[in-house]
Motif scaffolding. Structure first.
Motif, short mmCIF file in Angstrom:
data_model
loop_
_atom_site.label_atom_id
_atom_site.label_comp_id
_atom_site.label_asym_id
_atom_site.label_seq_id
_atom_site.Cartn_x
_atom_site.Cartn_y
_atom_site.Cartn_z
N ASP A 1 35.56 57.97 60.53
CA ASP A 1 36.69 58.90 61.35
C ASP A 1 37.83 58.66 60.84
O ASP A 1 38.11 57.66 59.67
N LEU A 2 39.06 59.09 61.31
CA LEU A 2 40.48 59.28 60.71
C LEU A 2 40.76 58.00 60.58
O LEU A 2 41.54 57.46 59.51
N GLU A 3 40.69 57.06 61.35
CA GLU A 3 41.27 55.72 61.43
C GLU A 3 40.56 54.98 60.09
O GLU A 3 41.39 54.30 59.38
N ASP A 4 39.37 55.10 59.86
CA ASP A 4 38.62 54.54 58.73
C ASP A 4 39.38 54.92 57.43
O ASP A 4 39.74 54.02 56.58
N VAL A 5 39.49 56.48 57.38
CA VAL A 5 40.08 56.88 56.19
C VAL A 5 41.60 56.55 55.92
O VAL A 5 41.94 56.03 54.84
N GLN A 6 42.07 56.33 57.15
CA GLN A 6 43.61 55.87 56.95
C GLN A 6 43.66 54.28 56.40
O GLN A 6 44.58 54.03 55.73
N ALA A 7 42.87 53.57 57.08
CA ALA A 7 42.79 52.15 56.72
C ALA A 7 42.46 51.95 55.19
O ALA A 7 43.05 51.14 54.37
N ILE A 8 41.57 52.89 54.49
CA ILE A 8 41.06 52.61 53.34
C ILE A 8 42.22 53.16 52.32
O ILE A 8 42.47 52.55 51.41
N ARG A 9 43.07 54.14 52.68
CA ARG A 9 44.01 54.80 52.24
C ARG A 9 45.30 53.60 52.08
O ARG A 9 45.86 53.32 50.85
N ARG A 10 45.62 53.19 53.33
CA ARG A 10 46.37 51.91 53.14
C ARG A 10 46.07 50.59 52.26
O ARG A 10 46.74 50.13 51.51
N LEU A 11 44.75 50.53 52.38
CA LEU A 11 44.18 49.47 51.29
C LEU A 11 44.59 49.54 49.94
O LEU A 11 44.86 48.85 49.32
N LYS A 12 44.05 50.83 49.46
CA LYS A 12 44.42 51.04 48.27
C LYS A 12 46.08 51.10 47.86
O LYS A 12 46.43 50.70 46.64
N HIS A 13 46.65 51.62 48.74
CA HIS A 13 48.29 51.44 48.62
C HIS A 13 48.73 50.04 48.39
O HIS A 13 49.47 49.75 47.61
N GLU A 14 48.16 49.34 49.42
CA GLU A 14 48.27 47.86 49.26
C GLU A 14 47.93 47.21 47.87
O GLU A 14 48.54 46.27 47.24
N TYR A 15 46.85 47.49 47.18
CA TYR A 15 46.31 47.25 46.01
C TYR A 15 47.53 47.45 45.04
O TYR A 15 47.74 46.87 44.16
N CYS A 16 48.14 48.71 45.05
CA CYS A 16 49.02 49.02 44.17
C CYS A 16 50.32 48.25 44.30
O CYS A 16 50.69 47.51 43.44
N PHE A 17 50.75 48.01 45.60
CA PHE A 17 51.99 47.25 45.86
C PHE A 17 51.97 45.87 45.55
O PHE A 17 52.70 45.25 44.81
N THR A 18 50.80 45.20 45.74
CA THR A 18 50.44 43.71 45.47
C THR A 18 50.65 43.43 44.06
O THR A 18 51.02 42.53 43.45
N ILE A 19 49.75 44.15 43.29
CA ILE A 19 49.80 43.72 41.81
C ILE A 19 51.06 44.22 41.08
O ILE A 19 51.46 43.56 40.16
N ASP A 20 51.62 45.35 41.50
CA ASP A 20 53.04 45.52 40.92
C ASP A 20 53.90 44.58 41.14
O ASP A 20 54.95 44.28 40.45
N GLY A 21 54.06 44.00 42.51
CA GLY A 21 54.75 42.99 42.97
C GLY A 21 54.47 41.50 42.47
O GLY A 21 55.14 40.65 42.95
N GLY A 22 53.48 41.46 41.60
CA GLY A 22 52.99 40.33 41.14
C GLY A 22 52.47 39.16 42.45
O GLY A 22 52.36 37.94 42.02
N GLU A 23 52.12 39.79 43.14
CA GLU A 23 51.18 39.15 44.33
C GLU A 23 49.81 38.94 44.05
O GLU A 23 48.88 39.52 44.74
N TYR A 24 49.45 38.53 43.08
CA TYR A 24 48.14 38.19 42.61
C TYR A 24 47.09 37.70 43.61
O TYR A 24 45.90 38.13 43.53
N GLU A 25 47.49 36.64 44.36
CA GLU A 25 46.48 36.19 45.18
C GLU A 25 46.42 37.15 46.50
O GLU A 25 45.25 37.25 47.03
N ALA A 26 47.15 37.86 46.73
CA ALA A 26 47.01 38.78 47.87
C ALA A 26 46.41 39.92 47.27
O ALA A 26 45.48 40.53 48.07
N TRP A 27 46.54 40.35 46.03
CA TRP A 27 45.81 41.47 45.68
C TRP A 27 44.31 41.03 45.36
O TRP A 27 43.55 41.90 45.76
N ALA A 28 43.96 39.97 44.94
CA ALA A 28 42.47 39.51 44.92
C ALA A 28 41.98 39.38 46.28
O ALA A 28 40.92 39.78 46.56
#
Length: 139
Positions: free
Chosen positions: A4-31
């Protein structure tokens, strides 16, 4: 499985968090965005599996390679898959990575992510990232 739309939005947000955490050096959060048995696979075949290896890859490899980075993902195609599979959803994304190396060189890389996602305790997590590099340009 139909997403459903909520799942798609949650997955998109997850991928964006992936980008922000690795770029921000938040490697534990990224993993921690990955499932316990999550994998990161480069097109060379090099694979990092589980939170400890993922953290090591990010904290050692990324800090050595880049002084600054900015991951940008575009063109998401997110689909549900048969739940008999080890994932509940897949995602395809283009990556455009801008970077500055510690020696001052700047450049960009274009690549493609083929991802697998699984819901764990009601939260979407990355089960697998399969990265295929395209074009790189450096000064």
């Amino acid at each position: 499985m139909t997403l459903d739309l909520e799942d798609v939005q949650a997955i998109r947000r997850l991928k964006h968090e992936y980008c922000f955490t690795i770029d921000g050096g938040e490697y534990e959060a990224w993993a921690g965005l990955f499932t316990e048995d999550g994998r990161f696979i480069r097109d060379s075949g090099e694979t990092f599996e589980g939170h400890d290896e993922l953290y090591g890859f990010a904290s050692e490899g990324f800090d050595d390679a880049f002084e600054h980075s900015a991951h940008m993902v575009t063109n998401p195609v997110i689909d549900g898959v048969d739940e008999s599979d080890d994932a509940a959803a897949t995602g395809q994304w283009y990556l455009l990575l801008f970077y500055r190396r510690s020696d001052g060189d700047v450049g960009w890389t274009q690549a493609r992510y083929d991802d697998r996602f699984r819901e764990v305790d009601g939260e979407w997590r990355i089960a697998e990232v399969d990265l295929t590099y395209g074009v790189t340009r450096a000064d």
